[in-house]
Design a protein around this motif. Structure first.
Motif, PDB file in Angstrom:
ATOM      1  N   LYS A  99      68.837  20.556  24.788  1.00  0.00           N
ATOM      2  CA  LYS A  99      70.171  20.268  24.238  1.00  0.00           C
ATOM      3  C   LYS A  99      70.381  21.120  23.001  1.00  0.00           C
ATOM      4  O   LYS A  99      69.465  21.275  22.189  1.00  0.00           O
ATOM      5  CB  LYS A  99      70.276  18.784  23.884  1.00  0.00           C
ATOM      6  N   PHE A 100      71.591  21.665  22.848  1.00  0.00           N
ATOM      7  CA  PHE A 100      71.900  22.549  21.729  1.00  0.00           C
ATOM      8  C   PHE A 100      70.817  23.627  21.638  1.00  0.00           C
ATOM      9  O   PHE A 100      70.086  23.735  20.650  1.00  0.00           O
ATOM     10  CB  PHE A 100      72.008  21.782  20.416  1.00  0.00           C
ATOM     11  N   THR A 101      70.711  24.440  22.680  1.00  0.00           N
ATOM     12  CA  THR A 101      69.579  25.352  22.783  1.00  0.00           C
ATOM     13  C   THR A 101      69.999  26.783  23.037  1.00  0.00           C
ATOM     14  O   THR A 101      70.982  27.039  23.745  1.00  0.00           O
ATOM     15  CB  THR A 101      68.629  24.895  23.909  1.00  0.00           C
ATOM     16  N   ASN A 102      69.266  27.715  22.438  1.00  0.00           N
ATOM     17  CA  ASN A 102      69.259  29.106  22.867  1.00  0.00           C
ATOM     18  C   ASN A 102      68.171  29.266  23.921  1.00  0.00           C
ATOM     19  O   ASN A 102      67.323  28.383  24.102  1.00  0.00           O
ATOM     20  CB  ASN A 102      68.960  30.051  21.701  1.00  0.00           C
ATOM     21  N   LEU A 103      68.180  30.414  24.585  1.00  0.00           N
ATOM     22  CA  LEU A 103      67.133  30.760  25.536  1.00  0.00           C
ATOM     23  C   LEU A 103      66.627  32.146  25.174  1.00  0.00           C
ATOM     24  O   LEU A 103      67.432  33.069  24.991  1.00  0.00           O
ATOM     25  CB  LEU A 103      67.672  30.749  26.974  1.00  0.00           C
ATOM     26  N   ALA A 104      65.307  32.313  25.047  1.00  0.00           N
ATOM     27  CA  ALA A 104      64.748  33.592  24.595  1.00  0.00           C
ATOM     28  C   ALA A 104      63.420  33.847  25.297  1.00  0.00           C
ATOM     29  O   ALA A 104      62.489  33.041  25.188  1.00  0.00           O
ATOM     30  CB  ALA A 104      64.551  33.582  23.076  1.00  0.00           C
ATOM     31  N   TRP A 105      63.328  34.984  26.000  1.00  0.00           N
ATOM     32  CA  TRP A 105      62.107  35.348  26.724  1.00  0.00           C
ATOM     33  C   TRP A 105      61.122  36.063  25.810  1.00  0.00           C
ATOM     34  O   TRP A 105      61.505  36.949  25.039  1.00  0.00           O
ATOM     35  CB  TRP A 105      62.433  36.275  27.890  1.00  0.00           C
ATOM     36  N   LEU A 106      59.861  35.713  25.941  1.00  0.00           N
ATOM     37  CA  LEU A 106      58.803  36.482  25.305  1.00  0.00           C
ATOM     38  C   LEU A 106      58.457  37.685  26.177  1.00  0.00           C
ATOM     39  O   LEU A 106      58.780  37.718  27.380  1.00  0.00           O
ATOM     40  CB  LEU A 106      57.569  35.613  25.095  1.00  0.00           C
ATOM     41  N   PRO A 107      57.810  38.711  25.601  1.00  0.00           N
ATOM     42  CA  PRO A 107      57.462  39.909  26.384  1.00  0.00           C
ATOM     43  C   PRO A 107      56.575  39.569  27.583  1.00  0.00           C
ATOM     44  O   PRO A 107      55.861  38.554  27.596  1.00  0.00           O
ATOM     45  CB  PRO A 107      56.722  40.790  25.379  1.00  0.00           C
ATOM     46  N   ASP A 108      56.654  40.443  28.585  1.00  0.00           N
ATOM     47  CA  ASP A 108      55.811  40.360  29.782  1.00  0.00           C
ATOM     48  C   ASP A 108      56.060  39.096  30.588  1.00  0.00           C
ATOM     49  O   ASP A 108      55.225  38.709  31.427  1.00  0.00           O
ATOM     50  CB  ASP A 108      54.324  40.446  29.410  1.00  0.00           C
ATOM     51  N   ASN A 109      57.200  38.442  30.349  1.00  0.00           N
ATOM     52  CA  ASN A 109      57.608  37.280  31.150  1.00  0.00           C
ATOM     53  C   ASN A 109      56.610  36.128  31.114  1.00  0.00           C
ATOM     54  O   ASN A 109      56.499  35.346  32.070  1.00  0.00           O
ATOM     55  CB  ASN A 109      57.849  37.686  32.611  1.00  0.00           C
ATOM     56  N   VAL A 110      55.876  36.019  30.021  1.00  0.00           N
ATOM     57  CA  VAL A 110      54.899  34.933  29.953  1.00  0.00           C
ATOM     58  C   VAL A 110      55.585  33.570  29.843  1.00  0.00           C
ATOM     59  O   VAL A 110      55.013  32.541  30.215  1.00  0.00           O
ATOM     60  CB  VAL A 110      53.937  35.124  28.765  1.00  0.00           C
ATOM     61  N   GLY A 111      56.814  33.565  29.335  1.00  0.00           N
ATOM     62  CA  GLY A 111      57.546  32.319  29.199  1.00  0.00           C
ATOM     63  C   GLY A 111      58.771  32.494  28.334  1.00  0.00           C
ATOM     64  O   GLY A 111      59.076  33.606  27.887  1.00  0.00           O
ATOM     65  N   PHE A 112      59.478  31.399  28.102  1.00  0.00           N
ATOM     66  CA  PHE A 112      60.706  31.470  27.307  1.00  0.00           C
ATOM     67  C   PHE A 112      60.715  30.347  26.280  1.00  0.00           C
ATOM     68  O   PHE A 112      60.095  29.288  26.455  1.00  0.00           O
ATOM     69  CB  PHE A 112      61.943  31.397  28.202  1.00  0.00           C
ATOM     70  N   LEU A 113      61.444  30.596  25.192  1.00  0.00           N
ATOM     71  CA  LEU A 113      61.633  29.619  24.131  1.00  0.00           C
ATOM     72  C   LEU A 113      62.930  28.863  24.363  1.00  0.00           C
ATOM     73  O   LEU A 113      63.934  29.442  24.802  1.00  0.00           O
ATOM     74  CB  LEU A 113      61.678  30.307  22.770  1.00  0.00           C
ATOM     75  N   TYR A 114      62.911  27.580  24.057  1.00  0.00           N
ATOM     76  CA  TYR A 114      64.106  26.744  24.182  1.00  0.00           C
ATOM     77  C   TYR A 114      64.006  25.609  23.168  1.00  0.00           C
ATOM     78  O   TYR A 114      62.951  25.386  22.562  1.00  0.00           O
ATOM     79  CB  TYR A 114      64.235  26.175  25.604  1.00  0.00           C
ATOM     80  N   SER A 115      65.107  24.879  22.965  1.00  0.00           N
ATOM     81  CA  SER A 115      65.129  23.762  22.019  1.00  0.00           C
ATOM     82  C   SER A 115      65.443  22.470  22.765  1.00  0.00           C
ATOM     83  O   SER A 115      66.237  22.463  23.703  1.00  0.00           O
ATOM     84  CB  SER A 115      66.178  23.994  20.927  1.00  0.00           C
ATOM     85  N   ARG A 116      64.831  21.387  22.317  1.00  0.00           N
ATOM     86  CA  ARG A 116      65.039  20.100  22.979  1.00  0.00           C
ATOM     87  C   ARG A 116      64.847  18.960  21.980  1.00  0.00           C
ATOM     88  O   ARG A 116      64.305  19.137  20.888  1.00  0.00           O
ATOM     89  CB  ARG A 116      64.080  19.917  24.141  1.00  0.00           C
ATOM     90  N   PHE A 117      65.316  17.777  22.411  1.00  0.00           N
ATOM     91  CA  PHE A 117      65.035  16.532  21.714  1.00  0.00           C
ATOM     92  C   PHE A 117      63.994  15.752  22.510  1.00  0.00           C
ATOM     93  O   PHE A 117      63.793  16.013  23.704  1.00  0.00           O
ATOM     94  CB  PHE A 117      66.310  15.690  21.589  1.00  0.00           C
ATOM     95  N   PRO A 118      63.340  14.770  21.884  1.00  0.00           N
ATOM     96  CA  PRO A 118      62.462  13.890  22.652  1.00  0.00           C
ATOM     97  C   PRO A 118      63.256  13.153  23.734  1.00  0.00           C
ATOM     98  O   PRO A 118      64.465  12.924  23.587  1.00  0.00           O
ATOM     99  CB  PRO A 118      61.931  12.909  21.599  1.00  0.00           C
ATOM    100  N   GLU A 119      62.595  12.807  24.800  1.00  0.00           N
ATOM    101  CA  GLU A 119      63.266  12.055  25.862  1.00  0.00           C
ATOM    102  C   GLU A 119      63.781  10.738  25.300  1.00  0.00           C
ATOM    103  O   GLU A 119      63.029   9.978  24.680  1.00  0.00           O
ATOM    104  CB  GLU A 119      62.301  11.791  27.010  1.00  0.00           C
ATOM    105  N   PRO A 120      65.063  10.422  25.477  1.00  0.00           N
ATOM    106  CA  PRO A 120      65.605   9.173  24.925  1.00  0.00           C
ATOM    107  C   PRO A 120      65.099   7.959  25.690  1.00  0.00           C
ATOM    108  O   PRO A 120      64.625   8.068  26.827  1.00  0.00           O
ATOM    109  CB  PRO A 120      67.120   9.344  25.095  1.00  0.00           C
ATOM    110  N   GLU A 121      65.224   6.807  25.057  1.00  0.00           N
ATOM    111  CA  GLU A 121      64.872   5.571  25.733  1.00  0.00           C
ATOM    112  C   GLU A 121      65.809   5.336  26.905  1.00  0.00           C
ATOM    113  O   GLU A 121      66.942   5.821  26.928  1.00  0.00           O
ATOM    114  CB  GLU A 121      64.943   4.397  24.755  1.00  0.00           C
TER     115      GLU A 121
END
Length: 714
Positions: free
Chosen positions: A200-222
């Motif tokens: 939620k309210f997140t950018n998406l950003a890949w690290l080099p060599d496609n090892v993974g991506f960065l994102y933003s989140r909140f804890p799972e709500p009740e």
């Protein structure tokens, strides 16, 4: 129950005004509002006793049967009334035609592939396409059409990996702000098993060599709290491709400051992760850096203290470029060298009278977008800050989507206006911008007049306002007018094309958009002039716009309707309370209506930067003076009003609109209709399918047109 009756007499209609004639019919139309239960809640705050008899309507409609029944009852009354109105079908048909164009997105190049969105004709959601090379044949990569039966599941963001072989994308369901992230193989179209929830309210950003991506989140709500609980403990995570979300690594968080949000992006050369942190909606940030190849992704603070606006443009090696309002209320461009232990910012482009709205770097050129009286201009500089001229634009309008990088020889931007849907331009430093893609329009833009006026607000401040109408229209006697406003959160309301607005204009109405204080049209001073203790300036600016339209003969005295969304819904609710004599009709969409409890739900806590804190005495007293829910006056004739909201709005929870409408209907507020339209499987606005947009605005604009005498069927 309070019974509302609209009486009409056939005799004497010719002598009435067009708006009054439109409200009068050859029969009696009756509205009986549903009974709304009240509760005995009175709370003392700073010496004031605050009654809140409809607090139970704050409960989640998906979890509370009584609230769900109230929604059904209100929609039944609203639907029955709307069925009596002429012109809805004509308006819907006009909007269908005006939606029949290619709505184009800015292309993103990765690994020689070009990715872009297009939404054509009657499509409910935008489709993501890819080309192999700038002139390659396009193919569909992601089409949300089959994701849900009602078209309310949308593609809500995406990012290709550096080599263009993988793409992460966000799925939005029912208009909610929550996102589910998935990954697709670009060559095959195969959706990989990777699934990330609660983004939620997140950018998406890949690290080099496609090892993974960065994102933003909140804890799972009740359980049962996903659409109402406060958002806290935002964090940046790294998802490794091929692994379960449970193994995602928390890259950056501030557990000692759970109110902060964090957004990650990478420089185009993949050298640095830049994390921007904020505590609310005000543009005041801290900047944290992570060297991509550093062991265990160690962090380094670049900007401390939430004092100024910082927007990353790009970086190459150890030099980063930013737009900032530090020592520059109308913003400037600076750079910093990260080779220094304590980096200092060097000015490249100084502050000017125009407001910096954005910037991009293309190869060795800096393209800066400015706002001049709420219209865009583009200027070019070299990377030492020397001015090199400007770029021509098609006319008064808005530039969006500046997209370029220092490693690329091309960049893109979009241009649009009230009479022009988005045209995408390609920019190369060696030549003038060329058209990358432009829509085939369902109307002649030259037949639509766009002008700008300036009027005085209550305190003498000059406020700009755009007027849009058909060029050959006779305005000598005025015409029914729809006045739109927002006025908050440093958001500039710039020229843009909306089919619903154009349908109103083609039907013979005037559309007006006022650039109220509280926005960002003139920088920090303009924003500050319309927030916190200065919020009344926003309402005064809007009221003055209505007075100007009538005084200038643009609008008949009984021919003015007003509209606003979100913070603009607050605007409509407030000015209806303050000047019910000035306006004939209004539409308050997804509005913030209870200013004493807004900070208790979902994203509401962020808004204290503009509104203040309800639990602080000075702010409380200011909020109480204009809170729409608390300032409805018994015994006052209110204009016709339609409130709109949605059951899955987890930005401004629908309880705001529910409570406001219940009180408006219960008090003696005149015989004009006061209705609420509650959409299902929809949220704050984004991701709404085209067919629902057409249904919504054919209902709402038919309601407004009926009230102010705009004939939709002529």
């Amino acid at each position: 129950m309070r019974r509302l009756t609209i009486w009409t007499l056939a005799m004497g209609l010719a002598a009435t005004s067009p708006a009054l004639a439109a409200q009068q019919e050859n029969k009696e139309n009756s509205l009986t509002y549903p009974d709304t239960r009240t509760v005995d809640i009175v709370e003392e705050q700073f010496g004031e006793y605050i009654s809140d008899p409809y607090r139970w309507l704050e409960n989640d409609v998906r979890e509370d049967v009584e609230v769900a029944d109230w929604v059904k009852a209100q929609n039944a009354v609203t639907d029955a009334y709307l069925e009596t109105l002429d012109g809805r079908e004509a308006l819907a048909k006009s909007m269908e035609e005006l939606f029949d164009f290619d709505d184009l997105g800015i292309p993103v190049e990765a690994g020689g592939k070009y990715f872009y969105e297009r939404k054509s004709g009657g499509q409910n959601q935008a489709v993501l396409y890819v080309r192999d090379g700038a002139d390659g044949e396009e193919r569909v990569l992601i089409d949300p059409a089959g994701w849900s039966d009602d078209g309310a599941t949308a593609l809500a963001g995406w990012k290709p990996s550096g080599d263009g072989s993988l793409l992460v994308y966000a799925v939005q369901d029912g208009g909610s702000d929550w996102r589910t992230l998935k990954v697709v193989d670009v060559a095959t179209g195969e959706v990989k098993p990777d699934t990330v929830e609660w983004a939620k309210f997140t950018n998406l950003a890949w690290l080099p060599d496609n090892v993974g991506f960065l994102y933003s989140r909140f804890p799972e709500p009740e359980e049962g709290a996903a659409f109402q609980s406060l958002n806290a403990d935002h964090a940046v995570y790294l998802h490794s491709i091929g692994k379960d979300q449970a193994k995602d690594v928390k890259v950056y968080a501030t557990p000692d400051q759970p109110e902060l949000n964090h957004f990650a992006e990478l420089t185009s050369d993949k050298e640095w992760v830049v994390i921007t942190s904020s505590s609310g909606t005000d543009d005041r940030y801290e900047i944290t850096l992570i060297k991509v190849d550093a062991p265990e992704l160690e962090t380094r603070k670049l900007v401390r203290g939430f004092e100024h606006d910082w927007r990353l443009i790009d970086g190459v090696g150890d030099t980063l470029y930013f737009v900032t309002n530090k020592d520059a209320p109308r913003l400037r461009v600076v750079k910093a060298s990260l080779t220094d232990d304590e980096p200092e910012f060097t000015e490249l482009v100084a502050e000017s009278d125009a407001v910096v709205d954005g910037a991009m770097i293309v190869n060795d050129r800096l393209v800066v977008s400015y706002l001049v009286d709420a219209k865009s201009q583009l200027s070019i500089f070299d990377l030492d800050g020397e001015a090199l001229g400007s770029l021509d634009l098609p006319g008064p309008g808005q530039v969006t989507g500046l997209s370029g990088s220092m490693k690329s020889g091309e960049g893109f931007f979009a241009f649009g206006s009230f009479n022009r849907p988005t045209t995408v331009f390609r920019y190369e430093p060696s030549s003038a911008p060329t058209i990358w893609a432009e829509p085939s329009l369902p109307f002649d833009p030259e037949a639509v007049e766009v002008t700008q006026r300036f009027y005085e607000s209550k305190d003498g401040t000059k406020i700009p306002m755009f007027l849009v109408h058909m060029k050959d229209q006779d305005l000598s006697k005025g015409a029914p007018t729809l006045l739109y406003g927002y006025g908050g959160f440093n958001i500039s309301v710039l020229p843009q094309y909306k089919p619903a607005w154009m349908a109103w204009i083609k039907a013979g109405g005037v559309f007006a958009s006022a650039n109220l204080r509280g926005g960002g049209e003139y920088g920090k001073e303009w924003h500050d002039g319309g927030r916190l203790q200065n919020k009344q300036n926003v309402f005064d600016d809007f009221i003055a716009a209505g007075e100007y339209l009538i005084a200038e003969g643009i609008t008949p005295e009984d021919g003015l309707a007003i509209e606003g969304r979100s913070n603009g819904g607050l605007l409509v609710g407030t000015v209806m309370n303050q000047r019910p004599d000035l306006f004939t009709a209004g539409h308050a969409a997804v509005g913030v209506m209870d200013m004493l409890r807004f900070d208790r739900f979902t994203a509401g806590r962020y808004w204290v930067d503009d509104y203040g804190y309800p639990d602080k005495e000075q702010d409380f007293k200011t909020l109480l003076t204009y809170s729409p829910y608390h300032n409805i006056r018994n015994g006052v004739e209110y204009p016709a009003l339609i409130v709109s909201t949605a059951d899955t709005d987890d930005r401004v929870v629908p309880g705001h609109s529910f409570k406001y409408t219940a009180r408006l209907q219960a008090l003696e507020t005149g015989d004009a209709p006061h209705l609420i339209r509650i959409e299902t499987r929809a949220g704050h606005g984004s991701g709404k399918p085209t067919h629902k947009v057409i249904e919504e605005y054919s209902d709402i604009y038919a309601f407004l047109a009926h009230a102010i005498g705009l004939d939709l069927e002529k």
